[in-house]
Design a protein around this motif. Structure first.
Motif, short mmCIF file in Angstrom:
data_model
loop_
_atom_site.label_atom_id
_atom_site.label_comp_id
_atom_site.label_asym_id
_atom_site.label_seq_id
_atom_site.Cartn_x
_atom_site.Cartn_y
_atom_site.Cartn_z
N UNK A 151 1.10 2.12 -2.88
CA UNK A 151 -0.31 1.84 -2.58
C UNK A 151 -0.65 0.38 -2.49
N UNK A 152 -0.27 -0.24 -1.40
CA UNK A 152 -0.65 -1.64 -1.17
C UNK A 152 -0.68 -1.87 0.33
N UNK A 158 0.81 3.54 2.30
CA UNK A 158 -0.48 3.02 2.79
C UNK A 158 -0.33 1.99 3.89
N UNK A 159 -1.39 1.77 4.59
CA UNK A 159 -1.43 0.68 5.56
C UNK A 159 -2.82 0.55 6.14
N UNK A 200 -7.98 8.83 6.09
CA UNK A 200 -8.56 7.51 6.23
C UNK A 200 -9.39 7.25 4.99
N UNK A 201 -8.97 6.27 4.20
CA UNK A 201 -9.61 6.02 2.90
C UNK A 201 -10.93 5.26 3.08
N UNK A 204 -5.45 3.51 5.53
CA UNK A 204 -4.95 4.86 5.77
C UNK A 204 -3.82 5.20 4.80
N UNK A 205 -3.78 6.44 4.37
CA UNK A 205 -2.67 6.89 3.53
C UNK A 205 -1.96 8.04 4.23
N UNK A 206 -0.62 7.99 4.27
CA UNK A 206 0.12 9.13 4.79
C UNK A 206 0.97 9.71 3.67
N UNK A 207 1.12 11.04 3.68
CA UNK A 207 1.92 11.74 2.67
C UNK A 207 3.17 12.27 3.38
#
Ligand SMILES: C[S@@+](CC[C@H](N)C(=O)[O-])C[C@H]1O[C@@H](n2cnc3c(N)ncnc32)[C@H](O)[C@@H]1O
Length: 284
Positions: A206-207, A232-233, A265-266, A276-279
């Protein structure tokens, strides 16, 4: 009446019409502190605005203004200055049943990440081993420890200042048996963990900017039956898939298989740019 209207009402006659129109609509509350963002044209009036704001919120002890961005590897606030009240930037902020203690002038705490901080914890299943690779003061580790039945969380943080608060937060929230804090660069620290035989069900990266150069090492934490990576990105909405493509390319070169499970989309991060976070499910 909204915050801006309340400020306007009290500042009528003291600020020009142009200045009144530029007053902020919202603010961030962290413990007993309020942080405002002010238009450049209002900075000369910051003491007056701070004083009025303090009168509006009797339980608040200090008003600060954020006049910079979040910068550098450590994601630190560039410039946060006192506007009114006590000059005590050390807060104890309660969120999702967790206490976060930190210095608001040295450590970021994003209002826009509120839901993500809680959401990740809802994904964690009983007995999971987690590595929080960019742990900060425990943004994700603490709510996971509070709201899930994770067995162990390894929380890696490089910045000594953030690490100091991570340690304190583990203590004040009584998570000493669940969270293992590690002070160091995650590139080396994840390798040490995996060499010690520790594999994780879930790895949180998470950065941002997206931590592409840390993927290869983080992959060594993958379990034989697979692990979930939260990566994240900041990307344009329609290009979120590029985050997965970057991750996948590195994973494939290391002989791992990747499956994109979901994405979210955070928060907005500029014109058409989104945090954005992808799992990703990763297996050998
Ligand atoms: C600010 S947090 C982001 C947390 C979360 N995404 C959020 O926005 O709430 C990222 C943390 O990673 C830390 N960090 C940066 N590079 C690192 C590295 N190489 N190893 C370990 N920690 C690192 C920073 O010091 C910072 O505390």
């Amino acid at each position: 009446m909204g915050f801006k209207d309340k400020l306007k009402e009290r500042l009528k006659g003291k600020l020009s019409e142009e200045e009144l129109a530029l007053l902020p609509r919202g603010f961030q509350t962290l413990g007993k502190v309020i942080i405002l963002k002010l238009n450049q044209k209002l900075l000369a009036q910051k003491d007056l605005i701070g004083k009025v704001c303090l009168e509006l919120f009797p339980k608040i002890k200090s008003i600060y203004v954020n006049v910079g961005k979040i910068v550098g590897t450590f994601r630190e606030p560039e410039k946060i200055e006192l506007m009114a009240g006590e000059d005590n930037p050390l807060v104890e902020h309660k969120e999702h049943d967790v206490i976060y203690r930190f210095d608001i002038t040295k450590i970021m705490f994003s209002k826009g990440n509120l839901n993500e901080r809680r959401f990740l914890a809802t994904l964690v299943k009983k007995g999971e081993i987690i590595v929080d690779v960019f742990a900060g003061i425990g943004y994700f580790s603490l709510p996971i420890a509070r709201h899930s039945a994770a067995e162990r969380i390894y929380s890696i943080e490089l910045n000594p200042e953030s690490y100091r608060f991570l340690i304190e937060n583990i203590k004040i929230n009584h998570f000493k048996d669940i969270i293992i804090p590690i002070n160091g660069d995650c590139k080396q620290e994840v390798l040490k963990l995996s060499k010690a035989g520790i594999k994780a069900d879930r790895i949180i990266m998470g950065v941002f900017p997206a931590p592409k150069e840390y993927i290869k090492e983080a992959l060594t934490l993958t379990k034989d039956n697979g692990s979930i990576f939260h990566y994240e990105g900041v990307v344009e909405k329609e290009k979120y898939i590029t985050l997965f493509e970057d991750f996948n390319e590195i994973a494939e070169s290391e002989y791992y298989k990747c499956e994109l499970k979901s994405y979210r989309f955070v928060k907005s991060y500029g014109p058409n740019l989104f945090h954005t976070v992808i799992d990703i499910f990763v297996s050998k």
